[in-house]
Motif scaffolding. Structure first.
Motif, mmCIF file in Angstrom:
data_model
loop_
_atom_site.group_PDB
_atom_site.id
_atom_site.type_symbol
_atom_site.label_atom_id
_atom_site.label_comp_id
_atom_site.label_asym_id
_atom_site.label_seq_id
_atom_site.Cartn_x
_atom_site.Cartn_y
_atom_site.Cartn_z
ATOM 1 N N THR A 21 53.850 35.282 54.085
ATOM 2 C CA THR A 21 55.267 35.261 53.628
ATOM 3 C C THR A 21 55.970 34.696 54.827
ATOM 4 O O THR A 21 55.491 34.648 55.685
ATOM 5 C CB THR A 21 55.802 36.464 53.428
ATOM 6 O OG1 THR A 21 55.555 37.418 54.599
ATOM 7 C CG2 THR A 21 55.404 37.242 52.256
ATOM 8 N N THR A 41 65.147 32.899 38.728
ATOM 9 C CA THR A 41 64.743 33.969 38.224
ATOM 10 C C THR A 41 65.666 35.180 38.355
ATOM 11 O O THR A 41 65.439 36.183 37.519
ATOM 12 C CB THR A 41 63.358 34.334 38.758
ATOM 13 O OG1 THR A 41 63.359 34.799 40.247
ATOM 14 C CG2 THR A 41 62.144 33.463 38.349
ATOM 15 N N ARG A 69 72.622 37.293 45.954
ATOM 16 C CA ARG A 69 71.279 37.098 45.694
ATOM 17 C C ARG A 69 70.863 36.123 44.680
ATOM 18 O O ARG A 69 71.497 35.974 43.685
ATOM 19 C CB ARG A 69 70.870 38.548 45.336
ATOM 20 C CG ARG A 69 69.294 38.625 45.445
ATOM 21 C CD ARG A 69 68.740 39.996 44.964
ATOM 22 N NE ARG A 69 67.391 39.879 45.002
ATOM 23 C CZ ARG A 69 66.562 40.457 46.112
ATOM 24 N NH1 ARG A 69 67.374 40.721 47.422
ATOM 25 N NH2 ARG A 69 65.311 40.552 45.990
ATOM 26 N N GLU A 105 67.073 34.291 43.251
ATOM 27 C CA GLU A 105 65.705 34.212 43.414
ATOM 28 C C GLU A 105 65.218 33.016 42.602
ATOM 29 O O GLU A 105 65.873 32.827 41.416
ATOM 30 C CB GLU A 105 65.404 35.522 42.690
ATOM 31 C CG GLU A 105 65.465 36.553 43.592
ATOM 32 C CD GLU A 105 64.638 37.828 43.315
ATOM 33 O OE1 GLU A 105 63.401 37.597 43.065
ATOM 34 O OE2 GLU A 105 65.104 38.972 43.548
ATOM 35 N N ASP A 158 61.873 30.275 41.532
ATOM 36 C CA ASP A 158 60.521 29.638 41.920
ATOM 37 C C ASP A 158 60.477 28.275 42.349
ATOM 38 O O ASP A 158 61.476 27.550 41.474
ATOM 39 C CB ASP A 158 59.357 29.779 40.542
ATOM 40 C CG ASP A 158 59.069 31.398 40.225
ATOM 41 O OD1 ASP A 158 59.110 32.078 41.169
ATOM 42 O OD2 ASP A 158 58.955 31.793 39.089
ATOM 43 N N HIS A 176 57.790 31.520 45.846
ATOM 44 C CA HIS A 176 59.088 32.348 45.314
ATOM 45 C C HIS A 176 59.844 32.600 46.290
ATOM 46 O O HIS A 176 59.528 33.003 47.238
ATOM 47 C CB HIS A 176 58.259 33.739 44.690
ATOM 48 C CG HIS A 176 59.556 34.388 44.092
ATOM 49 N ND1 HIS A 176 60.203 33.907 42.987
ATOM 50 C CD2 HIS A 176 60.033 35.957 44.376
ATOM 51 C CE1 HIS A 176 61.088 34.873 42.645
ATOM 52 N NE2 HIS A 176 61.315 35.897 43.627
ATOM 53 N N VAL A 227 63.699 33.890 47.868
ATOM 54 C CA VAL A 227 64.775 34.965 47.546
ATOM 55 C C VAL A 227 65.651 34.678 48.748
ATOM 56 O O VAL A 227 65.163 34.656 49.807
ATOM 57 C CB VAL A 227 63.980 36.472 47.840
ATOM 58 C CG1 VAL A 227 65.188 37.265 47.618
ATOM 59 C CG2 VAL A 227 63.023 36.570 46.949
ATOM 60 N N THR A 244 69.198 35.788 50.014
ATOM 61 C CA THR A 244 70.165 37.104 50.139
ATOM 62 C C THR A 244 71.313 36.455 51.149
ATOM 63 O O THR A 244 71.088 36.133 52.241
ATOM 64 C CB THR A 244 69.694 38.442 50.467
ATOM 65 O OG1 THR A 244 69.068 38.392 51.726
ATOM 66 C CG2 THR A 244 68.808 38.895 49.679
ATOM 67 N N THR A 262 63.419 34.458 52.159
ATOM 68 C CA THR A 262 62.117 34.780 52.208
ATOM 69 C C THR A 262 61.261 34.099 51.148
ATOM 70 O O THR A 262 61.708 33.764 49.960
ATOM 71 C CB THR A 262 62.039 36.208 51.963
ATOM 72 O OG1 THR A 262 62.694 37.001 52.747
ATOM 73 C CG2 THR A 262 60.389 36.843 52.409
ATOM 74 N N THR A 263 60.358 33.444 51.787
ATOM 75 C CA THR A 263 59.427 32.660 50.862
ATOM 76 C C THR A 263 58.053 33.290 50.482
ATOM 77 O O THR A 263 57.322 33.663 51.379
ATOM 78 C CB THR A 263 58.950 31.046 51.409
ATOM 79 O OG1 THR A 263 60.440 30.525 51.594
ATOM 80 C CG2 THR A 263 58.366 30.280 50.280
ATOM 81 N N TYR A 264 57.498 33.641 49.281
ATOM 82 C CA TYR A 264 56.669 34.418 49.093
ATOM 83 C C TYR A 264 55.650 33.186 48.299
ATOM 84 O O TYR A 264 56.086 32.683 47.331
ATOM 85 C CB TYR A 264 56.487 35.405 48.142
ATOM 86 C CG TYR A 264 57.527 36.484 48.585
ATOM 87 C CD1 TYR A 264 57.145 37.539 49.461
ATOM 88 C CD2 TYR A 264 58.779 36.547 48.266
ATOM 89 C CE1 TYR A 264 57.944 38.579 49.834
ATOM 90 C CE2 TYR A 264 59.971 37.219 48.931
ATOM 91 C CZ TYR A 264 59.212 38.480 49.404
ATOM 92 O OH TYR A 264 60.304 39.288 50.070
#
Lengths: 164, 144
Positions: A14, A81, A88, A90, A92, A110, A112, A114, A127-129
């Motif tokens: 992450t 998503t 917020r 989110e 992909d 993914h 996110v 905020t 945050t990149t997952y």
């Protein structure tokens, strides 16, 4: 000055990024919501993005391509998503081929985003997952190229400033 | 690419090697101090052969290197490879750093634009009005 902090977790794959803007939250949100504004900052220097589709609703699709200095196109897609305006988002984020079709085997990261309004300042956390090690490996290669363009573009900008 | 010529195969091996908890633990230990395979094997609830396999994966990813000392195989860490994994993440960080710089520039531009709408505040200050310098000479000038 604005403080930008990052948190990298090699093992959990992450990447966290926190920064603050001296602007109201709605205005920062607008830079994500409005594709014409998004186009102005998404691609690295010299690689402006063009969003051909931007369906800003949960489950909505977006397609874009970035055009390089020699006309080369690098395409990508988003799938939104979750949206909770203005704090917020989110989505992909993956690679697409020349026809704009998703390159499924590349997988997706993914993201996110905020936003948090603190007085006149907006704090943005991204945050990149990466979904798996395999997927990270593949994206790392592409990401390395894009990161390189980013770094080179910044050097160009600095050079341009100092020669003026 | 640059200097080290890191290929996607290299990264594949690197991240595959780091995707397992035991292997990460081995890397952490041998980075601190080199250890024999048997000393490592004693730490984990798995066979010597299994630990040896993990070490082999780490070796292929160049995260560790192995040397034979008599009957013992000594494993030592290669910090350079860990740095390479971090570098890959740093490239992504670079992308977001660039994006936020551009966002900041757009926001600033918009703010400046707003101020122009309310009207520029350029006031003529008394200092800005040109005045004649105090003359110390004969105002009639060179007539003598």
């Amino acid at each position: 000055m604005t403080v930008t902090s990052t948190r990298k977790d090699v093992e959990a794959l992450t990447l966290g990024f926190v920064t603050e803007f001296e602007a109201p939250i709605e205005r920062v949100w607008d830079l994500f919501q409005d594709p014409r504004k998004l186009e102005r900052w998404w691609g690295p220097p010299g690689w402006p993005a063009t969003f051909t589709q931007y369906d800003f609703v949960p489950g909505g699709d977006a397609s874009y391509y970035m055009t390089g200095p020699d006309g080369t196109r690098a395409a990508g897609w988003w799938q939104i998503t979750a949206i909770d305006a203005p704090q917020r988002l989110e989505f992909d984020d993956g690679f697409a081929d020349e026809e704009g079709k998703r390159v499924e085997e590349m997988g997706a990261a993914h993201g996110v985003v905020t936003l948090e309004g603190i007085g006149a300042v907006t704090r943005m956390t991204i945050t990149t997952y990466f979904e798996s090690r395999e997927q990270f490996d593949k994206m790392a290669e592409m990401g390395m190229e894009e990161g390189m363009r980013e770094a080179l573009g910044q050097i160009d900008a600095i050079l341009a400033e100092t020669t003026v | 690419m640059v200097v080290d010529e890191v290929t996607s195969d290299d990264l594949d091996r690197l991240f595959h090697a780091l995707s397992d908890a035991t292997r990460r633990d081995i890397v952490a230990r041998v980075m601190l101090q080199e250890q024999s395979v048997s000393a490592l094997a004693a730490r984990y609830a798995m066979s010597f052969a299994a630990v040896q396999k993990h070490v082999a994966v780490l070796e292929r990813a160049t995260l560790v290197s192995k040397q034979r000392h008599g009957r013992e195989q000594i494993v030592s860490g290669n910090p350079q490879s860990i740095l390479r994994a971090r570098e890959a993440l740093e490239r992504f960080e670079e992308i977001w750093r660039g994006r936020t710089d551009r966002i900041r520039a757009i926001l600033l531009e918009e703010t400046v634009g707003d101020k122009e709408v309310t009207g520029p505040t350029v006031a003529a200050t008394p200092e800005a009005i040109p005045t004649r310098p105090p003359s110390t000479n004969d105002p009639k000038g060179p007539s003598s």
